[in-house]
Design a protein around this motif. Sequence first.
Motif, PDB file in Angstrom:
ATOM      1  N   ALA A 335       0.892  -1.258  -0.075  1.00  0.00           N
ATOM      2  CA  ALA A 335       0.167  -0.119  -0.112  1.00  0.00           C
ATOM      3  C   ALA A 335       0.902   1.207  -0.205  1.00  0.00           C
ATOM      4  O   ALA A 335       0.466   2.071  -0.658  1.00  0.00           O
ATOM      5  CB  ALA A 335      -0.813   0.166   1.057  1.00  0.00           C
ATOM      6  N   HIS A 336       1.846   1.301   0.996  1.00  0.00           N
ATOM      7  CA  HIS A 336       2.732   2.406   0.890  1.00  0.00           C
ATOM      8  C   HIS A 336       3.609   2.673  -0.477  1.00  0.00           C
ATOM      9  O   HIS A 336       4.012   3.696  -0.639  1.00  0.00           O
ATOM     10  CB  HIS A 336       3.684   2.309   2.008  1.00  0.00           C
ATOM     11  CG  HIS A 336       3.133   2.511   3.223  1.00  0.00           C
ATOM     12  ND1 HIS A 336       2.390   4.065   3.876  1.00  0.00           N
ATOM     13  CD2 HIS A 336       2.875   2.103   4.545  1.00  0.00           C
ATOM     14  CE1 HIS A 336       2.002   3.945   5.067  1.00  0.00           C
ATOM     15  NE2 HIS A 336       2.112   2.760   5.402  1.00  0.00           N
ATOM     16  N   ALA A 337       3.906   1.436  -1.130  1.00  0.00           N
ATOM     17  CA  ALA A 337       4.887   1.523  -2.308  1.00  0.00           C
ATOM     18  C   ALA A 337       3.950   2.113  -3.509  1.00  0.00           C
ATOM     19  O   ALA A 337       4.681   2.769  -4.211  1.00  0.00           O
ATOM     20  CB  ALA A 337       5.069   0.324  -2.540  1.00  0.00           C
ATOM     21  N   LEU A 338       2.469   2.056  -3.474  1.00  0.00           N
ATOM     22  CA  LEU A 338       2.004   2.571  -4.580  1.00  0.00           C
ATOM     23  C   LEU A 338       1.624   4.067  -4.792  1.00  0.00           C
ATOM     24  O   LEU A 338       1.266   4.680  -3.912  1.00  0.00           O
ATOM     25  CB  LEU A 338       0.660   1.871  -4.912  1.00  0.00           C
ATOM     26  CG  LEU A 338       0.501   0.239  -4.693  1.00  0.00           C
ATOM     27  CD1 LEU A 338      -0.971  -0.089  -4.798  1.00  0.00           C
ATOM     28  CD2 LEU A 338       1.510  -0.178  -5.779  1.00  0.00           C
ATOM     29  N   ASP A 339       2.023   4.713  -5.908  1.00  0.00           N
ATOM     30  CA  ASP A 339       1.806   6.052  -5.952  1.00  0.00           C
ATOM     31  C   ASP A 339       0.492   6.406  -6.760  1.00  0.00           C
ATOM     32  O   ASP A 339       0.285   6.366  -7.936  1.00  0.00           O
ATOM     33  CB  ASP A 339       3.085   6.762  -6.874  1.00  0.00           C
ATOM     34  CG  ASP A 339       2.902   8.030  -7.141  1.00  0.00           C
ATOM     35  OD1 ASP A 339       1.946   8.839  -6.715  1.00  0.00           O
ATOM     36  OD2 ASP A 339       3.958   8.723  -7.458  1.00  0.00           O
ATOM     37  N   ARG A 340      -0.467   6.207  -6.175  1.00  0.00           N
ATOM     38  CA  ARG A 340      -1.869   6.134  -6.600  1.00  0.00           C
ATOM     39  C   ARG A 340      -2.157   7.740  -7.232  1.00  0.00           C
ATOM     40  O   ARG A 340      -3.099   7.528  -8.055  1.00  0.00           O
ATOM     41  CB  ARG A 340      -2.958   5.806  -5.583  1.00  0.00           C
ATOM     42  CG  ARG A 340      -2.863   4.291  -5.191  1.00  0.00           C
ATOM     43  CD  ARG A 340      -3.748   4.093  -3.828  1.00  0.00           C
ATOM     44  NE  ARG A 340      -3.272   4.631  -2.719  1.00  0.00           N
ATOM     45  CZ  ARG A 340      -4.016   4.387  -1.412  1.00  0.00           C
ATOM     46  NH1 ARG A 340      -5.205   3.926  -1.744  1.00  0.00           N
ATOM     47  NH2 ARG A 340      -3.330   5.061  -0.410  1.00  0.00           N
ATOM     48  N   GLU A 341      -1.632   8.761  -6.678  1.00  0.00           N
ATOM     49  CA  GLU A 341      -1.823  10.020  -7.016  1.00  0.00           C
ATOM     50  C   GLU A 341      -1.433  10.161  -8.543  1.00  0.00           C
ATOM     51  O   GLU A 341      -1.933  10.553  -9.383  1.00  0.00           O
ATOM     52  CB  GLU A 341      -1.139  11.085  -6.047  1.00  0.00           C
ATOM     53  CG  GLU A 341      -1.473  12.407  -6.641  1.00  0.00           C
ATOM     54  CD  GLU A 341      -2.806  12.758  -6.099  1.00  0.00           C
ATOM     55  OE1 GLU A 341      -3.729  13.629  -6.830  1.00  0.00           O
ATOM     56  OE2 GLU A 341      -3.267  12.589  -5.022  1.00  0.00           O
ATOM     57  N   ASN A 342      -0.141   9.314  -8.872  1.00  0.00           N
ATOM     58  CA  ASN A 342       0.216   9.326 -10.241  1.00  0.00           C
ATOM     59  C   ASN A 342      -0.861   8.439 -11.273  1.00  0.00           C
ATOM     60  O   ASN A 342      -0.805   9.212 -12.172  1.00  0.00           O
ATOM     61  CB  ASN A 342       1.577   8.706 -10.270  1.00  0.00           C
ATOM     62  CG  ASN A 342       2.135   8.681 -11.654  1.00  0.00           C
ATOM     63  OD1 ASN A 342       2.088   9.526 -12.398  1.00  0.00           O
ATOM     64  ND2 ASN A 342       3.016   7.539 -11.974  1.00  0.00           N
ATOM     65  N   ILE A 343      -1.524   7.637 -10.645  1.00  0.00           N
ATOM     66  CA  ILE A 343      -2.598   6.861 -11.225  1.00  0.00           C
ATOM     67  C   ILE A 343      -3.420   8.091 -11.854  1.00  0.00           C
ATOM     68  O   ILE A 343      -3.783   7.951 -13.001  1.00  0.00           O
ATOM     69  CB  ILE A 343      -3.130   5.695 -10.902  1.00  0.00           C
ATOM     70  CG1 ILE A 343      -1.927   4.532 -10.581  1.00  0.00           C
ATOM     71  CG2 ILE A 343      -4.050   5.044 -11.531  1.00  0.00           C
ATOM     72  CD1 ILE A 343      -1.365   3.899 -11.825  1.00  0.00           C
ATOM     73  N   VAL A 518      -5.865  -3.016  -1.723  1.00  0.00           N
ATOM     74  CA  VAL A 518      -5.610  -1.411  -1.694  1.00  0.00           C
ATOM     75  C   VAL A 518      -6.349  -0.834  -2.704  1.00  0.00           C
ATOM     76  O   VAL A 518      -6.406  -0.977  -4.054  1.00  0.00           O
ATOM     77  CB  VAL A 518      -4.194  -0.909  -2.449  1.00  0.00           C
ATOM     78  CG1 VAL A 518      -3.958   0.378  -2.066  1.00  0.00           C
ATOM     79  CG2 VAL A 518      -3.164  -1.819  -1.349  1.00  0.00           C
ATOM     80  N   PRO A 519      -7.498  -0.024  -2.245  1.00  0.00           N
ATOM     81  CA  PRO A 519      -8.178   0.838  -3.033  1.00  0.00           C
ATOM     82  C   PRO A 519      -7.383   1.784  -3.649  1.00  0.00           C
ATOM     83  O   PRO A 519      -6.450   2.446  -3.190  1.00  0.00           O
ATOM     84  CB  PRO A 519      -9.405   1.599  -1.941  1.00  0.00           C
ATOM     85  CG  PRO A 519      -8.540   1.460  -0.817  1.00  0.00           C
ATOM     86  CD  PRO A 519      -7.845   0.005  -0.842  1.00  0.00           C
ATOM     87  N   ILE A 520      -7.619   2.198  -5.147  1.00  0.00           N
ATOM     88  CA  ILE A 520      -6.710   2.964  -5.742  1.00  0.00           C
ATOM     89  C   ILE A 520      -7.253   4.197  -6.219  1.00  0.00           C
ATOM     90  O   ILE A 520      -6.725   5.188  -5.975  1.00  0.00           O
ATOM     91  CB  ILE A 520      -6.030   2.124  -7.089  1.00  0.00           C
ATOM     92  CG1 ILE A 520      -5.145   1.227  -6.590  1.00  0.00           C
ATOM     93  CG2 ILE A 520      -5.208   3.090  -7.907  1.00  0.00           C
ATOM     94  CD1 ILE A 520      -4.907  -0.024  -7.790  1.00  0.00           C
ATOM     95  N   SER A 521      -8.402   4.113  -6.907  1.00  0.00           N
ATOM     96  CA  SER A 521      -9.083   5.226  -7.416  1.00  0.00           C
ATOM     97  C   SER A 521     -10.501   5.089  -7.636  1.00  0.00           C
ATOM     98  O   SER A 521     -10.779   4.181  -7.804  1.00  0.00           O
ATOM     99  CB  SER A 521      -8.331   5.855  -8.534  1.00  0.00           C
ATOM    100  OG  SER A 521      -8.529   4.800  -9.667  1.00  0.00           O
ATOM    101  N   SER A 522     -11.334   6.258  -7.807  1.00  0.00           N
ATOM    102  CA  SER A 522     -12.380   6.303  -8.336  1.00  0.00           C
ATOM    103  C   SER A 522     -12.558   7.320  -9.659  1.00  0.00           C
ATOM    104  O   SER A 522     -11.815   8.225  -9.328  1.00  0.00           O
ATOM    105  CB  SER A 522     -13.425   6.678  -7.301  1.00  0.00           C
ATOM    106  OG  SER A 522     -13.657   5.917  -6.241  1.00  0.00           O
ATOM    107  N   SER A 523     -13.104   7.199 -10.794  1.00  0.00           N
ATOM    108  CA  SER A 523     -12.966   7.730 -11.844  1.00  0.00           C
ATOM    109  C   SER A 523     -14.512   7.857 -12.103  1.00  0.00           C
ATOM    110  O   SER A 523     -15.335   7.269 -12.326  1.00  0.00           O
ATOM    111  CB  SER A 523     -12.300   6.927 -12.794  1.00  0.00           C
ATOM    112  OG  SER A 523     -12.182   7.356 -14.017  1.00  0.00           O
ATOM    113  N   PRO A 524     -14.423   9.351 -12.798  1.00  0.00           N
ATOM    114  CA  PRO A 524     -15.912   9.727 -13.795  1.00  0.00           C
ATOM    115  C   PRO A 524     -15.596   9.392 -15.188  1.00  0.00           C
ATOM    116  O   PRO A 524     -15.111  10.078 -15.863  1.00  0.00           O
ATOM    117  CB  PRO A 524     -15.915  11.380 -13.315  1.00  0.00           C
ATOM    118  CG  PRO A 524     -14.233  11.588 -13.275  1.00  0.00           C
ATOM    119  CD  PRO A 524     -13.741  10.481 -12.721  1.00  0.00           C
TER     120      PRO A 524
END
Length: 553
Positions: A335-343, A518-524
């Motif tokens: 979870a800490h490794a993932l740059d979800r903001e970049n996604i 790990v929840p990553i993102s929600s998208s419109p």
Amino acid sequence: MRIARPMAAKLFAAVLAIGLAVTGCASERGEDGGGDSFVFGAPGDPQSLDPSLASDGETFRVTRQAFETLLDHEPGTTQLTGGLAEEWSSNDAGTEWTFRLREGVTFHDGAELTGEVVCANFDRWYNWSGTYQNPTLSYYWQTVFGGFAENGSEDVPEANYAGCSAPDPLTAVIEVAEPSANYPGGFSLQAFAIHSPNSLEAYASDEAGGEGENITFPGYSQEAGTVAGTGPYEITEWNHSGGEVTLTRFDDYWGEAAHVEELVFRTIPEEDGRRQALQAGDIHGYDLVAPADVATLEADGFQVPVRDVFNLLYLGFTQDGHEALGDLRVRQAIAHALDRENIVNSQLPDGGVVATQFMPDTVDGYSEEVTLYEHDPGRARDLLTQADRTGVEFDFCYPTEVTRPYMPAPADIYELLRADLQEVGIRVSPIALPWNPDYHETTRNGGCDLYLLGWTGDFNDGYNFLGTWFAEPTLEWGFENEELFGLLTEARTEPDPATRVGLYQQANELVMDYLPGVPISSSPPSIAFSPDVEPPTVSPLTDENFAEVRFRE
């Protein structure tokens, strides 16, 4: 089939350059904005023309135009409203649901909608046996109403459906054994759309076959002519080789008639192909626009409305599949490794957000008190060292031949996450699988250490998200957590909505402490239309009503 538009190909670029709307010849446009044919580019084929047998969005996109449910949603929202039922209510215990049906509703084959017809539909599903009890064909029935009159195996849940009665021609009363968070929202699902009694009779002599992963859909569900609903369109052709389903306006529809005479759903799997078809004038619209294409399309005069957020992308862990994933420190390190903001910034359209829990903030039950896992490669390395797992290797599955509302570019998202994991010392072996059926079957059966999946909500109740994943032990997740399972069981059977929301918040907090994934993102997700189209109201549930479509004069 190419849309018949005289001179459209020659004039297309020039028309866009001067900012004019593309228009067809007079013979293609009615005075009310109607026209001969509207063609929509879909990312995938439907599985079946009988929505009862399906669990996928591409099937429902088609069948929703022809079949209607007892309840519906206000256009563009997740707010429940009447469908075939004008009014509905339940007893205080939430075990008896009464639906007052609309008067004068007829099916495509001329049969009339009555309470007895509604009951015949529900009794059909309840009495399914053999192959129909495979979740491939009865996923939503088992999820919302449990098992059957006679369960064929121990894997099938206990039935919650208790019966249906019709005290008068325009009333149906559905009884369940226990209250559930799936009601009343479940009555809006396409899987429980109401079929003509004549269709039900024909279905009985044309059954599904096979078992396990080798399911054969019944013949009637694979070609037009037998299925009949009450919707504004009726299904008239399914050209499998050409990847097209054609629907024709139903002139005896009880509500506002569809504006366009013919509706065609054409399968174009790749987003580039859908975009090029729209730009060439071969289709009038398509779904799941790549974020990078939005600005270009809008600059060229196309319409690209964006739906509200109502989905979630996550990285799942199969704990039974790899010993290291049973260690909370390893799951936290991932979870800490993932740059979800970049996604979010590089892969999603404007309005995408980093997910903090396994539901978007538009769902009742979202919690502001969950444990957060910021992008921190140093912390990830420390956790792996503490667990003595530096250099651990995982299989990482991702789907091909698909674009999903929550996952616009699976391979690109995989590559970014792979790079994040390798940066902290986690090695990754990629496994790319076709979405249907390989990816679904492999992930569902626990065949991947790490995998990408997601969900677009069916209705606004937290159980539709949390309960979908964490209500009970599954091969997909491969873990046991009786506290979590018990909490969600309590939430599912709690009749008071406010109390239920509080239980969902507790469950969200527990899930993010336990960290099964790990929840990553929600998208419109975006949807595109040509300049000459008055598009339907876009929906966060992706349940657009194409009867609203009309061509501009």
